[in-house]
Design a protein around this motif. Structure first.
Motif, PDB file in Angstrom:
ATOM      1  N   ILE A   1     -20.525  67.818  -8.650  1.00 44.32           N
ATOM      2  CA  ILE A   1     -21.312  66.595  -8.474  1.00 44.32           C
ATOM      3  C   ILE A   1     -21.580  65.963  -9.836  1.00 44.32           C
ATOM      4  CG2 ILE A   1     -23.583  65.673  -7.807  1.00 44.32           C
ATOM      5  CD1 ILE A   1     -23.609  67.805  -5.538  1.00 44.32           C
ATOM      6  N   ALA A   2     -22.012  66.793 -10.799  1.00 43.42           N
ATOM      7  CA  ALA A   2     -22.344  66.292 -12.138  1.00 43.42           C
ATOM      8  C   ALA A   2     -21.134  65.630 -12.786  1.00 43.42           C
ATOM      9  CB  ALA A   2     -22.862  67.434 -13.006  1.00 43.42           C
ATOM     10  N   GLU A   3     -19.961  66.196 -12.549  1.00 41.61           N
ATOM     11  CA  GLU A   3     -18.743  65.683 -13.186  1.00 41.61           C
ATOM     12  C   GLU A   3     -18.015  64.679 -12.307  1.00 41.61           C
ATOM     13  OE1 GLU A   3     -16.644  69.288 -14.015  1.00 41.61           O
ATOM     14  OE2 GLU A   3     -17.954  69.805 -15.722  1.00 41.61           O
ATOM     15  N   ASN A   4     -18.614  64.348 -11.197  1.00 38.20           N
ATOM     16  CA  ASN A   4     -18.008  63.428 -10.244  1.00 38.20           C
ATOM     17  C   ASN A   4     -16.568  63.832  -9.898  1.00 38.20           C
ATOM     18  OD1 ASN A   4     -17.927  61.312  -8.496  1.00 38.20           O
ATOM     19  ND2 ASN A   4     -17.519  59.750 -10.062  1.00 38.20           N
ATOM     20  N   ASN A   5     -16.424  65.130  -9.674  1.00 37.82           N
ATOM     21  CA  ASN A   5     -15.111  65.720  -9.385  1.00 37.82           C
ATOM     22  C   ASN A   5     -15.108  66.224  -7.945  1.00 37.82           C
ATOM     23  OD1 ASN A   5     -12.663  67.134  -9.538  1.00 37.82           O
ATOM     24  ND2 ASN A   5     -13.688  68.981 -10.344  1.00 37.82           N
ATOM     25  N   ILE A   6     -15.240  65.269  -7.018  1.00 37.65           N
ATOM     26  CA  ILE A   6     -15.461  65.665  -5.619  1.00 37.65           C
ATOM     27  C   ILE A   6     -14.411  65.113  -4.670  1.00 37.65           C
ATOM     28  CG2 ILE A   6     -17.951  65.839  -6.091  1.00 37.65           C
ATOM     29  CD1 ILE A   6     -18.261  63.242  -4.464  1.00 37.65           C
ATOM     30  N   HIS A   7     -13.323  64.596  -5.227  1.00 36.26           N
ATOM     31  CA  HIS A   7     -12.226  64.072  -4.386  1.00 36.26           C
ATOM     32  C   HIS A   7     -10.918  64.699  -4.792  1.00 36.26           C
ATOM     33  CE1 HIS A   7     -14.710  61.071  -2.414  1.00 36.26           C
ATOM     34  NE2 HIS A   7     -15.167  60.705  -3.600  1.00 36.26           N
ATOM     35  N   PRO A   8     -10.578  65.875  -4.332  1.00 35.62           N
ATOM     36  CA  PRO A   8     -11.351  66.701  -3.398  1.00 35.62           C
ATOM     37  C   PRO A   8     -12.351  67.573  -4.143  1.00 35.62           C
ATOM     38  CG  PRO A   8      -9.285  67.779  -3.905  1.00 35.62           C
ATOM     39  CD  PRO A   8      -9.293  66.478  -4.676  1.00 35.62           C
ATOM     40  N   TRP A   9     -13.202  68.240  -3.394  1.00 39.20           N
ATOM     41  CA  TRP A   9     -14.094  69.241  -3.969  1.00 39.20           C
ATOM     42  C   TRP A   9     -13.244  70.401  -4.481  1.00 39.20           C
ATOM     43  CZ3 TRP A   9     -19.387  68.686  -4.419  1.00 39.20           C
ATOM     44  CH2 TRP A   9     -19.946  67.597  -3.735  1.00 39.20           C
ATOM     45  N   PRO A  10     -13.589  70.969  -5.662  1.00 39.45           N
ATOM     46  CA  PRO A  10     -12.785  72.079  -6.204  1.00 39.45           C
ATOM     47  C   PRO A  10     -12.899  73.351  -5.360  1.00 39.45           C
ATOM     48  CG  PRO A  10     -14.722  71.651  -7.600  1.00 39.45           C
ATOM     49  CD  PRO A  10     -14.686  70.567  -6.561  1.00 39.45           C
TER      50      PRO A  10
ATOM     51  N   SER B   1     -36.924  61.211  12.338  1.00 42.99           N
ATOM     52  CA  SER B   1     -36.616  62.162  11.271  1.00 42.99           C
ATOM     53  C   SER B   1     -36.576  61.469   9.922  1.00 42.99           C
ATOM     54  CB  SER B   1     -35.287  62.876  11.533  1.00 42.99           C
ATOM     55  OG  SER B   1     -34.206  62.044  11.233  1.00 42.99           O
ATOM     56  N   THR B   2     -36.743  62.260   8.883  1.00 43.55           N
ATOM     57  CA  THR B   2     -36.626  61.723   7.529  1.00 43.55           C
ATOM     58  C   THR B   2     -35.714  62.650   6.740  1.00 43.55           C
ATOM     59  OG1 THR B   2     -38.451  63.018   6.619  1.00 43.55           O
ATOM     60  CG2 THR B   2     -39.000  60.891   7.558  1.00 43.55           C
ATOM     61  N   THR B   3     -34.968  62.069   5.838  1.00 43.32           N
ATOM     62  CA  THR B   3     -34.093  62.865   4.977  1.00 43.32           C
ATOM     63  C   THR B   3     -34.316  62.490   3.529  1.00 43.32           C
ATOM     64  OG1 THR B   3     -32.401  62.844   6.705  1.00 43.32           O
ATOM     65  CG2 THR B   3     -31.698  63.536   4.529  1.00 43.32           C
ATOM     66  N   ASP B   4     -34.524  63.500   2.705  1.00 41.67           N
ATOM     67  CA  ASP B   4     -34.557  63.320   1.245  1.00 41.67           C
ATOM     68  C   ASP B   4     -33.200  63.706   0.724  1.00 41.67           C
ATOM     69  OD1 ASP B   4     -37.239  62.679   0.254  1.00 41.67           O
ATOM     70  OD2 ASP B   4     -37.791  64.511   1.331  1.00 41.67           O
ATOM     71  N   ARG B   5     -32.533  62.795   0.036  1.00 38.61           N
ATOM     72  CA  ARG B   5     -31.234  63.105  -0.546  1.00 38.61           C
ATOM     73  C   ARG B   5     -31.387  63.203  -2.053  1.00 38.61           C
ATOM     74  NH1 ARG B   5     -26.410  61.504   2.147  1.00 38.61           N
ATOM     75  NH2 ARG B   5     -25.594  61.880   0.066  1.00 38.61           N
ATOM     76  N   PHE B   6     -31.366  64.424  -2.564  1.00 37.16           N
ATOM     77  CA  PHE B   6     -31.613  64.607  -3.995  1.00 37.16           C
ATOM     78  C   PHE B   6     -30.400  64.243  -4.829  1.00 37.16           C
ATOM     79  CE2 PHE B   6     -34.349  67.563  -1.670  1.00 37.16           C
ATOM     80  CZ  PHE B   6     -35.563  66.986  -2.001  1.00 37.16           C
ATOM     81  N   ASP B   7     -29.213  64.283  -4.206  1.00 35.36           N
ATOM     82  CA  ASP B   7     -27.992  63.980  -4.962  1.00 35.36           C
ATOM     83  C   ASP B   7     -27.944  62.505  -5.355  1.00 35.36           C
ATOM     84  OD1 ASP B   7     -27.643  63.160  -2.372  1.00 35.36           O
ATOM     85  OD2 ASP B   7     -25.763  64.204  -2.030  1.00 35.36           O
ATOM     86  N   ASN B   8     -28.198  61.635  -4.408  1.00 37.50           N
ATOM     87  CA  ASN B   8     -28.116  60.213  -4.753  1.00 37.50           C
ATOM     88  C   ASN B   8     -29.486  59.517  -4.725  1.00 37.50           C
ATOM     89  OD1 ASN B   8     -28.613  59.928  -2.075  1.00 37.50           O
ATOM     90  ND2 ASN B   8     -26.666  58.972  -1.545  1.00 37.50           N
ATOM     91  N   HIS B   9     -30.556  60.353  -4.734  1.00 39.83           N
ATOM     92  CA  HIS B   9     -31.907  59.829  -4.875  1.00 39.83           C
ATOM     93  C   HIS B   9     -32.269  58.791  -3.826  1.00 39.83           C
ATOM     94  CE1 HIS B   9     -31.810  61.975  -8.633  1.00 39.83           C
ATOM     95  NE2 HIS B   9     -30.703  61.333  -8.953  1.00 39.83           N
ATOM     96  N   THR B  10     -31.913  59.089  -2.584  1.00 39.07           N
ATOM     97  CA  THR B  10     -32.329  58.188  -1.518  1.00 39.07           C
ATOM     98  C   THR B  10     -33.164  58.932  -0.482  1.00 39.07           C
ATOM     99  OG1 THR B  10     -30.330  58.601  -0.205  1.00 39.07           O
ATOM    100  CG2 THR B  10     -30.287  56.699  -1.690  1.00 39.07           C
ATOM    101  N   MET B  11     -33.927  58.148   0.251  1.00 39.36           N
ATOM    102  CA  MET B  11     -34.630  58.681   1.414  1.00 39.36           C
ATOM    103  C   MET B  11     -34.192  57.874   2.613  1.00 39.36           C
ATOM    104  SD  MET B  11     -38.543  59.317   0.357  1.00 39.36           S
ATOM    105  CE  MET B  11     -38.791  60.138   1.930  1.00 39.36           C
TER     106      MET B  11
END
Ligand code: HEC
Ligand code: HEC
Lengths: 152, 152
Positions: free
Chosen positions: A54-63, B31-41
């Protein structure tokens, strides 16, 4: 705040041959969902490989080596009105290995249910439920919980 | 805690002809969702018809008049470390009318984006994105947020 789910010794592997992975509750949390309709909380965790990707934006595909865990707990409301996880319901995993799991879109799917961590499914074909439901996000390498194009 | 999203006068209808629905923030939260990866709710609301249908377990199919709203906000963390909704990102609706919306699985799909509530999509065919993604839950009348068989 995430209760120990169950004893994790002697947990049977799933019918597609995946061994139980303990300790996922210590991984980094990617998202949490409170479901007020059915009083559950779900928490999605990523292992170190996932967090680095996630940090390296290396998710297409996920390793290969990426693992996601999605745990579901009954919802418990404490004295302060805060919601906490109560009784453990189930945990699901997606384990990336594009060769080993080529027949299931490159992911090993596994689900254990209940406090006795019973492997889910009647036979190895239970994975078609998982892949069927994750197919709409194939552009995202079958993962729902990260940048959903057109969905943010 | 859900901030007013934007002025709701003069909002254009979507390209499939759905008029903006204001006041959904006062509906019951499912329902509610906290998304910590992209900082959305994300928050999913149901109108009275939806809530009554849930109470009466009358959701196969959902009755005409059911409306779900799913709002997405940037995540804001306050002094106490609690997460709150910050800037408005988008709102999506699913409006049940099995005759009127027969061509899109019985639901009117609509999405408005940004604080200026711009209707989403280049033409009315944007709905194929919605129906495509909601198809895996057709056994649930295309709704993700309620008793997902095999998914609790
Ligand atoms: C009814 C649809 C459906 C089925 C069936 C399904 N999933 Fe999922 N899964 C989802 C959705 C939607 C999410 C996104 C998070 C959420 O909304 O709870 C998700 C998220 C996950 C995640 C977290 C990673 C991600 O993609 O966000 C894992 C792990 C997972 N599912 C495993 C499984 C396994 C294992 C099975 C089968 C035994 C399975 N799923 C079956 C819909 C489904
Ligand atoms: C990439 C997959 C995807 C696409 C595209 C998509 N949805 Fe969804 N939608 C979901 C998932 C998954 C949920 C369940 C809640 C969540 O995980 O955020 C959901 C939930 C909803 C809900 C709340 C009711 C429910 O089913 O739970 C509404 C309303 C909604 N979507 C509207 C739309 C509209 C309108 C569009 C198209 C303009 C759209 N969706 C496109 C995946 C998608």
């Amino acid at each position: 705040w995430i209760h120990a789910s169950a004893p994790t010794t002697n947990v049977q592997p799933t019918l597609n041959g995946i061994a139980y992975i303990s300790g996922y509750q210590d991984w980094k949390i990617i998202s949490t969902t409170d479901r007020f309709d059915n009083h559950t909380m779900r928490v999605i965790f990523g292992n170190d490989v996932a967090i680095k990707a996630i940090a390296e934006n290396n998710i297409h595909p996920w390793p290969d080596g990426t693992i996601f865990a999605k745990g579901a707990w009954a919802q418990q409301v404490d004295e302060n009105g805060d919601t906490k996880t109560g009784q453990f319901i189930q945990v699901e995993f997606m384990i990336k290995d594009h060769q080993k799991y080529a027949s299931t879109e490159g992911w090993g799917f596994a689900r254990w249910r209940g406090t006795d961590l019973k492997p889910y499914g009647k036979d190895a074909a239970f994975t078609s439920e998982c892949t069927g439901c994750h197919k709409p996000v194939r552009e995202n390498d079958y993962v729902y919980s990260f940048p959903l194009t057109g969905q943010q």
